[in-house]
Scaffold this motif. Sequence first.
Motif, PDB file in Angstrom:
ATOM      1  N   THR A   3       0.855  -1.176   0.000  1.00 18.07           N
ATOM      2  CA  THR A   3       0.000   0.000   0.000  1.00 18.07           C
ATOM      3  C   THR A   3       0.887   1.220   0.000  1.00 18.07           C
ATOM      4  O   THR A   3       1.822   1.303   0.789  1.00 18.07           O
ATOM      5  N   THR A   4       0.596   2.164  -0.884  1.00 20.67           N
ATOM      6  CA  THR A   4       1.342   3.410  -0.891  1.00 20.67           C
ATOM      7  C   THR A   4       0.530   4.454  -0.153  1.00 20.67           C
ATOM      8  O   THR A   4      -0.648   4.270   0.108  1.00 20.67           O
ATOM      9  N   ALA A   5       1.171   5.563   0.169  1.00 15.48           N
ATOM     10  CA  ALA A   5       0.471   6.624   0.895  1.00 15.48           C
ATOM     11  C   ALA A   5      -0.699   7.126   0.070  1.00 15.48           C
ATOM     12  O   ALA A   5      -0.578   7.322  -1.137  1.00 15.48           O
ATOM     13  N   PRO A   6      -1.846   7.335   0.703  1.00 14.08           N
ATOM     14  CA  PRO A   6      -3.005   7.803  -0.039  1.00 14.08           C
ATOM     15  C   PRO A   6      -2.749   9.176  -0.633  1.00 14.08           C
ATOM     16  O   PRO A   6      -2.167  10.037  -0.003  1.00 14.08           O
ATOM     17  N   SER A   7      -3.204   9.386  -1.893  1.00 10.79           N
ATOM     18  CA  SER A   7      -3.018  10.678  -2.540  1.00 10.79           C
ATOM     19  C   SER A   7      -4.077  11.660  -2.074  1.00 10.79           C
ATOM     20  O   SER A   7      -3.840  12.854  -2.058  1.00 10.79           O
ATOM     21  N   THR A   8      -5.228  11.181  -1.704  1.00  6.19           N
ATOM     22  CA  THR A   8      -6.253  12.005  -1.066  1.00  6.19           C
ATOM     23  C   THR A   8      -6.766  11.219   0.117  1.00  6.19           C
ATOM     24  O   THR A   8      -6.685   9.989   0.121  1.00  6.19           O
ATOM     25  N   PRO A   9      -7.288  11.903   1.132  1.00 10.12           N
ATOM     26  CA  PRO A   9      -7.739  11.163   2.316  1.00 10.12           C
ATOM     27  C   PRO A   9      -8.740  10.062   1.956  1.00 10.12           C
ATOM     28  O   PRO A   9      -9.713  10.308   1.255  1.00 10.12           O
ATOM     29  N   GLY A  10      -8.461   8.865   2.446  1.00  8.84           N
ATOM     30  CA  GLY A  10      -9.372   7.760   2.221  1.00  8.84           C
ATOM     31  C   GLY A  10      -9.114   6.954   0.963  1.00  8.84           C
ATOM     32  O   GLY A  10      -9.540   5.824   0.863  1.00  8.84           O
ATOM     33  N   VAL A  11      -8.418   7.536  -0.019  1.00  8.11           N
ATOM     34  CA  VAL A  11      -8.114   6.790  -1.246  1.00  8.11           C
ATOM     35  C   VAL A  11      -6.936   5.863  -0.969  1.00  8.11           C
ATOM     36  O   VAL A  11      -5.960   6.267  -0.345  1.00  8.11           O
ATOM     37  N   GLN A  12      -7.050   4.619  -1.423  1.00  8.44           N
ATOM     38  CA  GLN A  12      -5.945   3.671  -1.271  1.00  8.44           C
ATOM     39  C   GLN A  12      -5.341   3.378  -2.632  1.00  8.44           C
ATOM     40  O   GLN A  12      -6.069   3.218  -3.608  1.00  8.44           O
ATOM     41  N   LEU A  13      -4.025   3.300  -2.692  1.00  4.03           N
ATOM     42  CA  LEU A  13      -3.327   2.850  -3.891  1.00  4.03           C
ATOM     43  C   LEU A  13      -2.623   1.556  -3.520  1.00  4.03           C
ATOM     44  O   LEU A  13      -1.772   1.536  -2.643  1.00  4.03           O
ATOM     45  N   LEU A  14      -3.035   0.478  -4.170  1.00  2.00           N
ATOM     46  CA  LEU A  14      -2.495  -0.844  -3.866  1.00  2.00           C
ATOM     47  C   LEU A  14      -1.697  -1.354  -5.046  1.00  2.00           C
ATOM     48  O   LEU A  14      -2.204  -1.383  -6.167  1.00  2.00           O
ATOM     49  N   GLU A  15      -0.459  -1.757  -4.810  1.00  2.00           N
ATOM     50  CA  GLU A  15       0.347  -2.361  -5.868  1.00  2.00           C
ATOM     51  C   GLU A  15       0.151  -3.870  -5.805  1.00  2.00           C
ATOM     52  O   GLU A  15       0.278  -4.482  -4.749  1.00  2.00           O
ATOM     53  N   VAL A  16      -0.174  -4.464  -6.941  1.00  2.00           N
ATOM     54  CA  VAL A  16      -0.473  -5.894  -7.013  1.00  2.00           C
ATOM     55  C   VAL A  16       0.833  -6.680  -7.036  1.00  2.00           C
ATOM     56  O   VAL A  16       1.668  -6.492  -7.920  1.00  2.00           O
ATOM     57  N   SER A  17       0.997  -7.557  -6.063  1.00  2.00           N
ATOM     58  CA  SER A  17       2.181  -8.402  -6.029  1.00  2.00           C
ATOM     59  C   SER A  17       1.952  -9.645  -6.887  1.00  2.00           C
ATOM     60  O   SER A  17       0.815  -9.968  -7.232  1.00  2.00           O
ATOM     61  N   PRO A  18       3.027 -10.334  -7.274  1.00  2.00           N
ATOM     62  CA  PRO A  18       2.904 -11.455  -8.222  1.00  2.00           C
ATOM     63  C   PRO A  18       1.915 -12.543  -7.826  1.00  2.00           C
ATOM     64  O   PRO A  18       1.269 -13.129  -8.692  1.00  2.00           O
ATOM     65  N   GLU A  19       1.732 -12.799  -6.518  1.00  2.00           N
ATOM     66  CA  GLU A  19       0.810 -13.879  -6.137  1.00  2.00           C
ATOM     67  C   GLU A  19      -0.651 -13.553  -6.426  1.00  2.00           C
ATOM     68  O   GLU A  19      -1.494 -14.428  -6.438  1.00  2.00           O
ATOM     69  N   TYR A  20      -0.963 -12.286  -6.697  1.00  2.00           N
ATOM     70  CA  TYR A  20      -2.336 -11.897  -7.027  1.00  2.00           C
ATOM     71  C   TYR A  20      -2.541 -11.725  -8.534  1.00  2.00           C
ATOM     72  O   TYR A  20      -3.644 -11.429  -8.973  1.00  2.00           O
ATOM     73  N   ALA A  21      -1.492 -11.909  -9.312  1.00  2.00           N
ATOM     74  CA  ALA A  21      -1.606 -11.813 -10.769  1.00  2.00           C
ATOM     75  C   ALA A  21      -2.582 -12.873 -11.263  1.00  2.00           C
ATOM     76  O   ALA A  21      -2.553 -14.021 -10.823  1.00  2.00           O
ATOM     77  N   GLY A  22      -3.494 -12.467 -12.142  1.00  2.00           N
ATOM     78  CA  GLY A  22      -4.493 -13.379 -12.688  1.00  2.00           C
ATOM     79  C   GLY A  22      -5.814 -13.354 -11.939  1.00  2.00           C
ATOM     80  O   GLY A  22      -6.816 -13.877 -12.423  1.00  2.00           O
ATOM     81  N   GLN A  23      -5.848 -12.737 -10.753  1.00  2.00           N
ATOM     82  CA  GLN A  23      -7.105 -12.663 -10.005  1.00  2.00           C
ATOM     83  C   GLN A  23      -7.976 -11.554 -10.588  1.00  2.00           C
ATOM     84  O   GLN A  23      -7.487 -10.492 -10.968  1.00  2.00           O
ATOM     85  N   ARG A  24      -9.271 -11.810 -10.658  1.00  2.00           N
ATOM     86  CA  ARG A  24     -10.203 -10.785 -11.140  1.00  2.00           C
ATOM     87  C   ARG A  24     -10.273  -9.642 -10.134  1.00  2.00           C
ATOM     88  O   ARG A  24     -10.205  -9.856  -8.932  1.00  2.00           O
ATOM     89  N   ILE A  25     -10.425  -8.420 -10.653  1.00  2.00           N
ATOM     90  CA  ILE A  25     -10.471  -7.243  -9.796  1.00  2.00           C
ATOM     91  C   ILE A  25     -11.635  -7.309  -8.805  1.00  2.00           C
ATOM     92  O   ILE A  25     -11.489  -6.913  -7.657  1.00  2.00           O
ATOM     93  N   ASP A  26     -12.791  -7.842  -9.228  1.00  2.00           N
ATOM     94  CA  ASP A  26     -13.928  -7.901  -8.303  1.00  2.00           C
ATOM     95  C   ASP A  26     -13.612  -8.809  -7.118  1.00  2.00           C
ATOM     96  O   ASP A  26     -13.870  -8.460  -5.960  1.00  2.00           O
ATOM     97  N   ASN A  27     -12.997  -9.953  -7.377  1.00  2.00           N
ATOM     98  CA  ASN A  27     -12.633 -10.865  -6.291  1.00  2.00           C
ATOM     99  C   ASN A  27     -11.525 -10.273  -5.413  1.00  2.00           C
ATOM    100  O   ASN A  27     -11.522 -10.455  -4.198  1.00  2.00           O
ATOM    101  N   PHE A  28     -10.594  -9.561  -6.028  1.00  2.00           N
ATOM    102  CA  PHE A  28      -9.526  -8.876  -5.303  1.00  2.00           C
ATOM    103  C   PHE A  28     -10.129  -7.882  -4.311  1.00  2.00           C
ATOM    104  O   PHE A  28      -9.755  -7.840  -3.139  1.00  2.00           O
TER     105      PHE A  28
END
Length: 191
Positions: A3-28
């Motif tokens: 997780t990186t620092a939020p750019s605005t309050p409450g917003v999350q920026l998540l970097e996808v690590s290799p073990e989550y590659a191939g997972q659908r965004i809705d399930n993520f």
Amino acid sequence: MTTTAPSTPGVQLLEVSPEYAGQRIDNFLLARLKGVPKTLIYRILRKGEVRVNKGRIKPEYKLQAGDIVRVPPVRVPERDEPVPVAQGLLQRLEASIVYEDKALIVINKPAGIAVHGGSGLNFGVIEAFRQLRPDAKELELVHRLDRDTSGLLMIAKKRSMLPHLHEALRGDGVDKRYMALVRGNWATSIK
């Protein structure tokens, strides 16, 4: 996932690590936004509030390692401890295990038990196994079976196991057989 620092309050920026590659965004998102109704997750996806690499995506988008997922501020309802599953059901599910190793559990799911909570149900098989295996932090359903269907159900104990099992289910790696018990006589011809 980092997780990186939020750019605005409450917003999350998540970097996808290799073990989550191939997972659908809705399930993520369902796995990360515990307690948020599924309808809200699909609404923020539809409205384009969730972005991947600054672009809009569809709920079936499959994540890639290194993707940056922008998750808007979402109000997560306060949750008490999960509803405890009755000890008798926990014992029944424990007894239904046909295979277990450090990465996988296979159970013979009894009919009448949902695989996950929701739609008015407080719990299902996955929630029960999270109580049975509190040290297994990454338990995920590999596939689903209808509530009224009995049969073998796979639960991954490690996220890294999921892509392998999904590939086996899509290809020829798993022999799937469906049987039905029927009462009465079958019509000899269908018109």
